[in-house]
Design an enzyme around this catalytic site. Structure first.
Site, mmCIF file in Angstrom:
data_model
loop_
_atom_site.group_PDB
_atom_site.id
_atom_site.type_symbol
_atom_site.label_atom_id
_atom_site.label_comp_id
_atom_site.label_asym_id
_atom_site.label_seq_id
_atom_site.Cartn_x
_atom_site.Cartn_y
_atom_site.Cartn_z
ATOM 1 N N PHE B 253 0.681 -1.076 0.043
ATOM 2 C CA PHE B 253 0.096 -0.221 0.053
ATOM 3 C C PHE B 253 0.712 1.291 -0.117
ATOM 4 O O PHE B 253 0.494 2.317 0.439
ATOM 5 C CB PHE B 253 -1.058 -0.038 1.203
ATOM 6 C CG PHE B 253 -1.742 -1.211 1.227
ATOM 7 C CD1 PHE B 253 -2.602 -1.676 0.255
ATOM 8 C CD2 PHE B 253 -1.568 -2.076 2.378
ATOM 9 C CE1 PHE B 253 -3.317 -2.970 0.547
ATOM 10 C CE2 PHE B 253 -2.113 -3.306 2.571
ATOM 11 C CZ PHE B 253 -3.180 -3.896 1.468
ATOM 12 N N THR B 481 -1.740 -7.884 -5.952
ATOM 13 C CA THR B 481 -2.594 -7.088 -7.161
ATOM 14 C C THR B 481 -2.742 -7.914 -8.187
ATOM 15 O O THR B 481 -3.739 -7.606 -8.973
ATOM 16 C CB THR B 481 -1.599 -6.023 -7.506
ATOM 17 O OG1 THR B 481 -0.325 -6.426 -7.578
ATOM 18 C CG2 THR B 481 -1.502 -4.706 -6.369
ATOM 19 N N ILE B 642 -9.723 -4.133 -19.334
ATOM 20 C CA ILE B 642 -9.771 -4.897 -17.856
ATOM 21 C C ILE B 642 -9.132 -6.396 -18.334
ATOM 22 O O ILE B 642 -9.884 -7.210 -18.832
ATOM 23 C CB ILE B 642 -11.214 -5.168 -17.287
ATOM 24 C CG1 ILE B 642 -11.857 -3.853 -17.088
ATOM 25 C CG2 ILE B 642 -10.937 -5.931 -15.982
ATOM 26 C CD1 ILE B 642 -10.910 -2.856 -16.195
ATOM 27 N N LEU B 643 -7.931 -6.405 -17.855
ATOM 28 C CA LEU B 643 -6.988 -7.844 -18.130
ATOM 29 C C LEU B 643 -7.794 -9.050 -17.624
ATOM 30 O O LEU B 643 -7.473 -10.057 -18.051
ATOM 31 C CB LEU B 643 -5.600 -7.635 -17.868
ATOM 32 C CG LEU B 643 -5.121 -6.286 -18.165
ATOM 33 C CD1 LEU B 643 -3.478 -6.189 -17.995
ATOM 34 C CD2 LEU B 643 -5.166 -6.234 -19.994
ATOM 35 N N LYS B 646 -11.677 -11.107 -12.666
ATOM 36 C CA LYS B 646 -11.814 -11.324 -11.360
ATOM 37 C C LYS B 646 -10.713 -10.661 -10.315
ATOM 38 O O LYS B 646 -11.264 -10.018 -9.406
ATOM 39 C CB LYS B 646 -11.618 -12.871 -11.210
ATOM 40 C CG LYS B 646 -11.597 -13.482 -9.866
ATOM 41 C CD LYS B 646 -11.528 -14.985 -10.052
ATOM 42 C CE LYS B 646 -12.571 -15.889 -10.259
ATOM 43 N NZ LYS B 646 -12.644 -17.232 -9.927
ATOM 44 N N LYS B 714 -5.380 0.601 -18.021
ATOM 45 C CA LYS B 714 -5.293 1.864 -17.018
ATOM 46 C C LYS B 714 -5.223 0.860 -15.523
ATOM 47 O O LYS B 714 -5.590 -0.040 -15.494
ATOM 48 C CB LYS B 714 -6.212 2.845 -16.882
ATOM 49 C CG LYS B 714 -6.321 3.722 -18.016
ATOM 50 C CD LYS B 714 -7.703 4.449 -18.061
ATOM 51 C CE LYS B 714 -7.874 5.429 -19.278
ATOM 52 N NZ LYS B 714 -9.380 6.189 -19.321
ATOM 53 N N GLU B 718 -5.373 1.993 -7.220
ATOM 54 C CA GLU B 718 -5.596 3.339 -6.391
ATOM 55 C C GLU B 718 -7.271 3.609 -6.503
ATOM 56 O O GLU B 718 -7.793 4.266 -5.502
ATOM 57 C CB GLU B 718 -4.782 4.553 -6.474
ATOM 58 C CG GLU B 718 -3.564 4.346 -6.909
ATOM 59 C CD GLU B 718 -2.545 3.788 -6.085
ATOM 60 O OE1 GLU B 718 -1.357 3.259 -6.373
ATOM 61 O OE2 GLU B 718 -2.405 4.344 -4.930
#
Lengths: 166, 751, 238
Positions: B253, B481, B642-643, B646, B714, B718
């Site tokens: 973080f 991540t 969006i790769l 999930k 992108k 965050e």
């Protein structure tokens, strides 16, 4: 039975972990958590606070979930200890582990062992059926990545389909 | 975008696959930094100062040193002097600091905050080291510390350094006073956010082992190459002699983005005692020595026409930093780009306190700044009796209002619409205290979410082996991540090799150089590098096939060759082709390697690049007890491609949960007399527990962005955090009529 | 109320490791007591109380002294003190029985002495005498997050109401006292009154009559009152 190794006083300790008996010479102040992590290379059990505040070190002692950071290793002798390493059946994941995988019930993975050990114990506890009741029963296991919703989904999935196997 | 031979997708990217490292994590087999088996380990425990400001008068380690099992006690009296730091100070502390951050390395007797490392005990076991640490006796000459932000506020001074080396510390556009004069409605309010502490579940941990003049650090870091550079400079050794490994990180973080004092101390101690040293911070030691989010006091002034058009916007943020280093919480960056207001000023100021130096903490700047801005917009919406979404749409920025550049893509309008629809915004009655559930007050609130797209140079290797398997190498990190997973997916599609035949290696300075994994930039940076490296390997493979007379694909058109499932085939004729194994076996059995050194192009000169979203909160407030229970949080986000839906959803849910903690409970408390971190544990520093966190719903708006980077994605690390605190504060106001401008919103503020 | 209080405490794992006597004798959560680098009269008699003028949002408003304002952290003990539990103790001088209300001491000028146990004494049992109307009882806990947090205020209540009139009541408060706080004044204020919000508020005022706030915990006085009123109202609606 006390001996001195490298000038540090130790006691002989015998622990039964995941159905295997292990002999150790430990500083009597050693917690069960540090015995697992620093002396037995069983690092799946995590240290997140060392003060009973986060649940990452949750293991089963005689079938009940407890905090290994608040348990002295010497006090765990003669008891059956189960850690995350003892949950899968060889290569076959326990349904709870598979459910955590399928529901993405973790991110960094550091609280995961404790979450799974808590979730497994919960199957045998008088926890209510609702999501809110499961949330309350799991509230001793902190997750900073924020996987809570997925963890609850995983547990409820297992409760619905595998409760009889607990 | 990248190649004439762009692969037709095999569908790995965009698929909601399980984490590829998941099995290791659910079985406890994933090894974090403190868990690496190293022979002959000694254990280090840090001793901290018990005053906030002054000088160490006497430090007596005699009793500690006598304890059986103690190997050494390092104090300012005997710690090795670091030539790099002495040179830095000789030269008037100008230029770049060798340690990066201002560290506490036992080089002198000065104390700058309470909890500063002042000694290090090295012993045969944790138990002995902890006991010995308690026996180190210190006396001080105490100076009066500055702890209280409120009383120190008059000492605030403008920040002059560029933020992140890029952004100006202050901006001005149009004529603010004219804008205010022209306004029908004005709002002038101050919001405050407290210090917060990252508290990843894994404590910071370092194992340092020297082999001759070569140092290996197993370090809980989100920045292996950065740590290597810092350690090499600090110890005055070539970077090649330092290897940093971080395969799994138990949450970071931002807090694990710097080489903090303990990392250097572990390396020094290991060199002194000629043994590997393991140094794990205690939870208490996570408060102060390893950063946190600073305190902010934010002054927001808004002017608007009766129809909601913003005529003036000023956002001045003052944040706390330490007395030894400047750290700016970039709270107004989002304000500069979010609304199309012609007259705007932003600024950042600093107050120096005797506290640990703050650092990046999830959505640094945006999280705290957007609490203020998005709360202010909500306040304005009530002044104007205007729907909060309508107010935001009224001031929708069609281009970046600060730079004038077009957006690379922006789908915020769709995010408002989708979020509102899924949340059921239409059922909200505008009046505060107008919605109830039994005796509980119900509140609905919303806010905008945004985070910039950032990208840094990154390199990757892709290697296809004769057995048809591939290995991807990049010195990046997976903090939870999903980096291992999405890179596997990117490589699978680029190489045409099944997911299960690809292994991704991360977290090691022996791997190609990559930036810090922070700022939501890993996908854009490392993802692009891996994609390009895999494409390069693919090119070589196809080249090999079409030039090999024995290949069924000999003399085929280069662009007509497809690879899928580990087989090269001719487009339109799947029977004509061969497996990668066959091709490589016939050609000497050598691996095929692709390398990419990817870096941003001129797109940042042309476009303004940001992800956007909307966040909606529904909560219940007990009118007598002040307790807030969040029932639903719904977020809608547009963040390019969006790769992995999930892991993407999980990451956003995590950010939202983090934001909920910020809104309702997180607060690092310092004693205003002593500067002690008062609630320095995770029983009293509250983060959300299971029972706090409701169903969180995350939705994606499809967005195609061909400008941001070669993979069109992108970051998501965050943005989930941004806007949440405001959405909850706005819902609390809607429920109660009480506007809380001072986080966290604890029940005492609602009694 | 006892089971609710037990389940409101800590987490499943912590409860599995806990003992009844251990719960009664647990130490305070006062930040300054826990931080050995700061003065604390409870930890080091005579060193001073850091909480009095420090950060004292979680501290007690009842039973405090000029030497200590640390809150007793137990939930279970609050229910037990309401139920007139008795603690059986064995020691060198044999066995004796102490009422739970007399087990914990007020801090006074010796906050380091937390209980009336003598050296060498061991708690061997806790007896909860039967109380017919305790079948209508509850424990209500208010805290900063939904679970796994100590009480800011809590109330254990049992009320015997017949024909709308309170005949008897047992009331104790948690999170606000330096010991598990039996609110005898509140019980007295309720007896003989018609059950209802007015009587409950009067009882709450009586319960907190002697409260002494510090800089950050004044809210606890009103919060405790409202918690008690809510607990009594909730019991009434059962």
């Amino acid at each position: 039975m006390g001996t001195v190794i490298s000038q540090v006083t130790t006691v002989d300790v015998e622990l039964r972990i995941n159905a295997t008996t292990r002999q150790l010479a430990l500083d009597p102040r050693t917690t069960l958590l540090d015995a697992l992590r620093e002396h037995l290379d069983l690092t799946g059990t995590k240290k997140g606070c060392d003060h009973g505040q986060c649940g990452a070190c949750t293991v089963h002692v005689n079938g009940r979930r407890v905090l290994s950071c608040l348990t002295l290793a010497v006090a765990a002798q003669g008891k059956d200890i189960t850690t995350i390493e003892g949950v899968a059946d060889g290569d076959q994941l326990h349904p709870m582990q598979q459910a955590f995988l399928d529901h993405d019930g973790f991110q960094c993975g550091y609280c995961t062992s404790g979450q799974i050990m808590s979730a497994l114990a919960l199957l045998r506890e008088p926890c209510g059926a609702s999501d809110d009741e499961v949330r309350e029963c799991m509230s001793g296991n902190l997750c900073r990545c924020g996987a809570y919703s997925n963890i609850i989904a995983a547990i409820q999935d297992v409760r619905a389909t595998h409760a009889h196997e607990a | 975008m990248t190649s004439p031979n762009e692969p037709r997708t095999t569908g790995a990217v965009g698929a909601p696959i399980n984490r590829v490292d998941g099995r290791l994590k659910v079985t406890g087999a994933a090894r974090y930094s403190a868990e690496i088996p190293v022979d002959d380990l000694a254990y280090g425990v840090i001793v901290q100062s018990t005053i906030a400001r002054g000088t160490i008068d006497r430090i007596d380690a005699g009793e500690a040193e006598q304890l059986p099992g103690v190997i050494a006690v390092m104090t300012p009296r005997n710690a090795p002097k670091l030539e790099s730091l002495q040179k830095f100070e000789r030269e008037g502390s100008k230029g770049s600091r060798p340690t990066g951050r201002a560290l506490s390395l036992l080089q002198n007797d000065s104390v700058h905050y309470n909890g500063q490392p002042i000694a290090l005990v090295i012993a045969e076991s944790i138990e002995v080291a902890m006991h010995a640490a308690s026996l180190v006796r210190t006396t001080y000459r105490v100076d009066q510390p500055t702890i209280d932000m409120a009383t120190a506020l008059p000492s605030a001074y403008p920040s002059t350094e560029k933020i992140y080396g890029r952004e100006p510390p202050a901006t001005q556009r149009g004529d603010l006073q004219a804008g205010l004069a022209a306004a029908d409605v004005r709002l002038d309010v101050v919001y405050t956010t407290p210090m917060e502490t990252h508290n990843p579940m894994e404590m910071h941990a370092t194992i340092a082992a020297w082999d001759g003049d070569k140092l290996t650090l197993w370090d809980a870091t989100q920045n292996v190459h950065g740590v290597r550079g810092t350690i090499a400079k600090t110890l005055s050794i070539p970077p090649e002699q330092v290897r940093v490994i971080s395969h799994f990180i138990g949450g970071a973080f931002g807090g694990k983005g710097s080489a903090w004092s303990h990392v250097v101390l572990a390396a020094l101690a290991a060199r002194e005692v000629r043994r590997p040293v393991k140094l794990v911070l205690t939870r208490r030691q996570m408060f102060g020595p390893v950063g946190g989010r600073p305190h902010t006091v934010q002054h927001v002034t808004l002017g608007a026409a009766r129809d909601g058009t913003l005529t003036a916007l000023r956002h001045d943020s003052t944040s706390s930093t330490s007395t030894i280093e400047e750290w700016v919480e970039a709270a107004t960056l989002a304000t500069r780009i979010l609304y199309d207001c012609p007259n705007e000023e932003t600024s950042h100021r600093l107050v120096r306190l005797n506290v640990g130096t703050p650092t990046f903490m999830r959505a640094p700047g945006e999280a705290s700044g957007m609490f203020a801005l998005e709360s202010a917009l909500d306040e304005l919406s009530y002044e104007l009796r205007m729907d909060p979404i309508a107010l935001r749409l009224k001031n929708y920025a069609e281009a970046d209002p600060e730079s004038g550049k077009p957006w690379s893509s922006k789908s915020l309008r769709q995010c408002y619409a989708l979020g509102a629809e899924r949340f059921g915004w239409a059922r909200r009655t505008a009046e505060p205290r107008s919605m109830r559930d039994g005796d509980q007050l119900v509140g609905l609130g919303m806010a905008t979410a945004t985070y910039p797209v950032r990208r840094m140079p990154a390199s990757a290797d892709a290697c296809i082996y004769p057995d048809g398997r591939a290995v991807i190498k990049a010195g990046s990190h997976d903090l939870g991540t999903g980096t291992y997973t999405i890179l596997t997916q990117l490589a699978a599609d680029a190489l045409g090799i099944p997911l299960g035949c690809i292994r991704v290696e991360l977290g090691d300075t022996d791997l190609p150089q990559n930036p810090i994994s922070a700022g939501s930039m890993t996908v854009a940076s490392t993802g692009s590098a891996v994609h390009l490296a895999a494409m390069a390997a693919r090119e070589k493979l196809i080249q090999l096939a079409v030039t090999d007379p024995r290949s069924p694909l000999h003399v085929a058109q280069h662009g007509a060759v497809e690879i899928a499932g580990g087989r090269l085939t001719l487009h339109g004729d799947v029977d004509r082709g061969e497996s990668i194994e066959e091709l490589l076996a016939r050609n000497g059995g050598q691996p095929i390697e692709g390398r990419a050194d990817a870096k941003p192009g001129d797109e940042t000169q042309v476009y303004s690049m940001h992800a956007f979203g909307s966040i909606f909160a529904e909560l219940r407030v007990d009118p007598d007890l002040g307790t807030v229970r969040v029932g639903r949080l719904v977020g809608a986000y547009a963040a390019g491609r969006i790769l992995n839906p999930k892991t993407a959803r999980s990451q956003l849910m995590g950010g939202i949960t983090f934001g909920m903690g910020m809104a309702l409970m997180e607060h690092t408390i310092t004693d205003l007399r002593s500067g002690r971190y008062v609630n320095a544990d995770i029983a009293e520093y509250h983060i959300p527990v299971h029972a706090d966190v409701p169903g969180i719903e995350v939705f994606f708006v499809d967005e195609h962005d061909e400008h941001v980077d070669p993979i069109g994605a992108k970051g998501l690390g965050e943005i989930g955090m941004t806007g949440v605190a405001a959405a909850i504060a706005n819902a609390v106001f809607h429920a109660t009529g009480v506007r809380v401008r001072d986080l966290p919103i604890t029940l005492d503020k609602l009694l | 109320m006892l089971s609710q209080a037990v389940l409101a405490g800590a987490s499943g794992q912590v409860r599995n490791m806990a003992t009844t006597a251990g719960n009664l004798l647990q130490r305070t959560r006062c930040f300054y007591f826990r931080d050995t680098a700061t003065p604390c009269n409870k930890r080091e008699p005579g060193s001073g109380c850091s909480a009095l003028d420090g950060y004292n949002r979680i501290h007690a408003v009842l039973g405090t002294s000029a030497h200590c304002i640390a809150t007793h952290p137990s939930d279970m003990a609050v229910a037990l003190v309401a139920l007139d539990a008795r603690v059986r103790v064995v020691g060198p001088a044999g066995e004796r029985v102490v009422s739970l209300g007399a087990l914990h001491r007020l801090p006074g000028d010796r906050p380091d002495r937390e209980t009336t146990l003598e050296p060498g004494e061991l708690i061997i049992a806790v007896d909860v005498p039967p109380l017919a109307f305790a079948s209508r009882s509850l424990y209500l806990k208010v805290r900063d997050r939904a679970s796994f947090a100590f009480a800011l205020a809590s109330a254990a209540v049992a009320v015997d109401v017949r024909d709308g009139t309170v005949r008897d009541a047992r009331i104790a408060l948690g999170g606000v006292g330096t010991k598990p706080w039996r609110a005898a004044g509140a019980e007295e204020a309720l007896r003989g009154r018609r059950a209802g919000r007015d009587a409950y508020r009067a009882a709450a005022d009586a319960a907190l009559a002697g409260a002494v706030p510090r800089a950050h915990n004044a809210f606890k006085i009103e919060l405790a009152k409202r918690t008690l009123v809510r607990a009594l109202l909730r019991l009434e609606s059962r």
